[in-house]
Design an enzyme around this catalytic site. Structure first.
Site, PDB file in Angstrom:
ATOM      1  N   ASN A   7      36.443  28.770  30.240  1.00 21.63           N
ATOM      2  CA  ASN A   7      36.778  28.265  28.692  1.00 21.63           C
ATOM      3  C   ASN A   7      35.880  28.880  27.666  1.00 21.63           C
ATOM      4  OD1 ASN A   7      37.066  26.832  26.341  1.00 21.63           O
ATOM      5  ND2 ASN A   7      36.755  24.847  27.098  1.00 21.63           N
ATOM      6  N   HIS A 179      44.192  19.202  22.871  1.00 20.83           N
ATOM      7  CA  HIS A 179      43.691  18.239  24.004  1.00 20.83           C
ATOM      8  C   HIS A 179      45.037  17.969  24.950  1.00 20.83           C
ATOM      9  CE1 HIS A 179      40.457  16.539  21.421  1.00 20.83           C
ATOM     10  NE2 HIS A 179      39.985  17.185  22.099  1.00 20.83           N
TER      11      HIS A 179
END
Ligand code: ADP
Length: 397
Positions: A7, A179
């Site tokens: 990430n 998300h």
């Protein structure tokens, strides 16, 4: 197979190595202050956390340090890079181009670059991580897992803004939502915990962390979510305002002699519970402040919870009902005060909070509604890295 999950942000990079057969985390950590000085945090499973200050001028150098740590003779978890079967990258914005995860090719990189207008802070940084991994692991397959992809099933009525249509046609301005990996993971897990097929369920997922969003999942598909074109829309967050009257921007700009960059900085970084309380964006500090009698800390928590409550109501309406509500992420999993303030006001849905389960449920998969509640409410811990590893392996099959 071992999957390296990455990430990558502009100056930081989080990583995990996950064995996809056992779903165990072999090692995890992060690189911080890339391009400034550099710090590597590395924690092997069952081992001590190591923190090293290292010179990290580039992301490539940072990833090289991660590889060195993973293959270290004493504290490493793999012998060589050959033991990494694939890399899964979290990619933030896939625009309308990506409704699911994808193996990364040059065409995919180009398409993600084309979405960069929509996420100027995130997409270029994500791609720097992809390029760096490609240079260091040229023969390892890589997958991109988009934060926006899960929400591409939203119907037109949910994603269109009430602004001139030409802005959608010209610039693709619409609600995208974020998300998605978490909302997908948690809604699936909620169905499993209820022992019912997700196709038959209407689930509301409340992902409450530093960034927060609510998602309406009908039959396993996202049908609405609170974040928008960017993560600024929707709930009040750690430092983001969430929904406001757009006129507030003009008003503040005029009064405070600010330009658009100034007001965007205020709304993204100085607002939310941080701005309301004047104390912190971290709910642990706010709850401590409230317990000490700080009224602004208490107000910030109350305003946050009220907004979540309103979105739950909106999504019950959007789906014409709800079969389960799930709380997840830093706050959703850990902050029993936030959960109580929200769930105790859901009596109209036939929900009663199980006080004991709520107080003892920290970080567990557990029902926090009483058995006689009409709609079960659960804490379901999210695991975005595991979801990325699963997606990556599925793409390779
Ligand atoms: P991010 O959006 O950065 O991933 P997280 O999901 O980690 O955020 O959530 C961060 C929030 O969760 C912070 O406000 C923090 O106070 C809260 N939080 C994390 N752990 C706890 C805890 N043990 N008790 C209460 N709140 C917690």
């Amino acid at each position: 197979m071992n999957v390296l999950v990455i990430n990558c942000g502009s100056s930081s990079l989080k990583y995990q190595v996950i064995n996809s057969d056992t779903e165990q985390v072999l090692a995890k950590g992060l690189c911080e202050r890339i391009g400034i000085d550099g710090r590597l945090v590395y924690t092997p499973a069952g081992g001590e956390k190591e923190i090293s200050n290292l010179d990290m001028p580039t992301h490539k150098q940072a990833i090289q340090y991660v590889i060195d740590a993973l293959t270290n003779e004493k504290t490493g978890v793999i012998k060589s890079l050959d033991e990494i079967g694939a890399v899964g990258h979290r990619l933030v914005h896939g625009g309308e181009k990506f409704a699911c995860s994808t193996l990364i090719t040059e065409d995919v990189i180009k398409a993600v670059e084309e979405c960069s207008d929509l996420a100027p802070l995130h997409n270029p940084a994500n791609l720097i991580g992809v390029r760096a991994c490609q240079e260091l692991m040229p023969n390892t397959p890589m997958a991109g897992v988009f934060d926006t992809a899960f929400h591409q099933t939203m119907p037109l009525e949910a994603y269109m803004y009430g602004i001139p249509y030409e802005y959608y046609e010209k610039y693709k301005i619409r609600k995208y939502g974020f998300h998605g990996t978490s909302h997908s993971f948690v809604s699936k897990r909620t169905a499993e915990l209820l022992g019912k097929p997700i196709e038959n369920l209407k689930i509301i997922v409340c992902h409450l962390g530093n960034g927060s969003s609510v998602c309406a999942v009908n039959g396993g598909k996202s049908v609405d979510t609170s974040m928008g074109l960017s993560p600024l829309e929707g709930l009040i967050m750690g430092t983001r305002s969430g929904d406001i009257d757009p006129s507030v921007m003009e008003f503040i700009c005029k009064k405070e002699n600010m330009d658009i960059n100034g007001i965007m900085d205020v709304l993204n970084k100085k607002s939310g519970v941080q701005g309301l309380s004047g104390v912190s964006s971290d709910f642990r500090d706010l709850q401590a402040g409230a317990a000490d009698g700080n009224k602004r800390c208490e107000m910030a928590v109350d305003v946050f919870c009220y907004r979540v409550l309103k979105y739950i109501g909106a999504y019950v309406a959007a789906m014409n009902g709800v079969d389960a509500i799930a709380f997840t992420a830093g706050l959703g999993e850990n902050d029993e005060i936030v959960r109580r303030k929200i769930v105790s006001r859901l009596g109209y849905l036939g929900i009663t909070l199980d006080e004991e389960a709520n107080e003892n449920g920290r970080g567990k998969e557990i029902a926090i509604s009483t058995p006689d509640s009409k709609v079960p409410v659960w804490i379901v811990p999210t695991n975005e890295e595991l979801a990325i590893a699963r997606e990556t392996v599925a793409l390779l099959k």
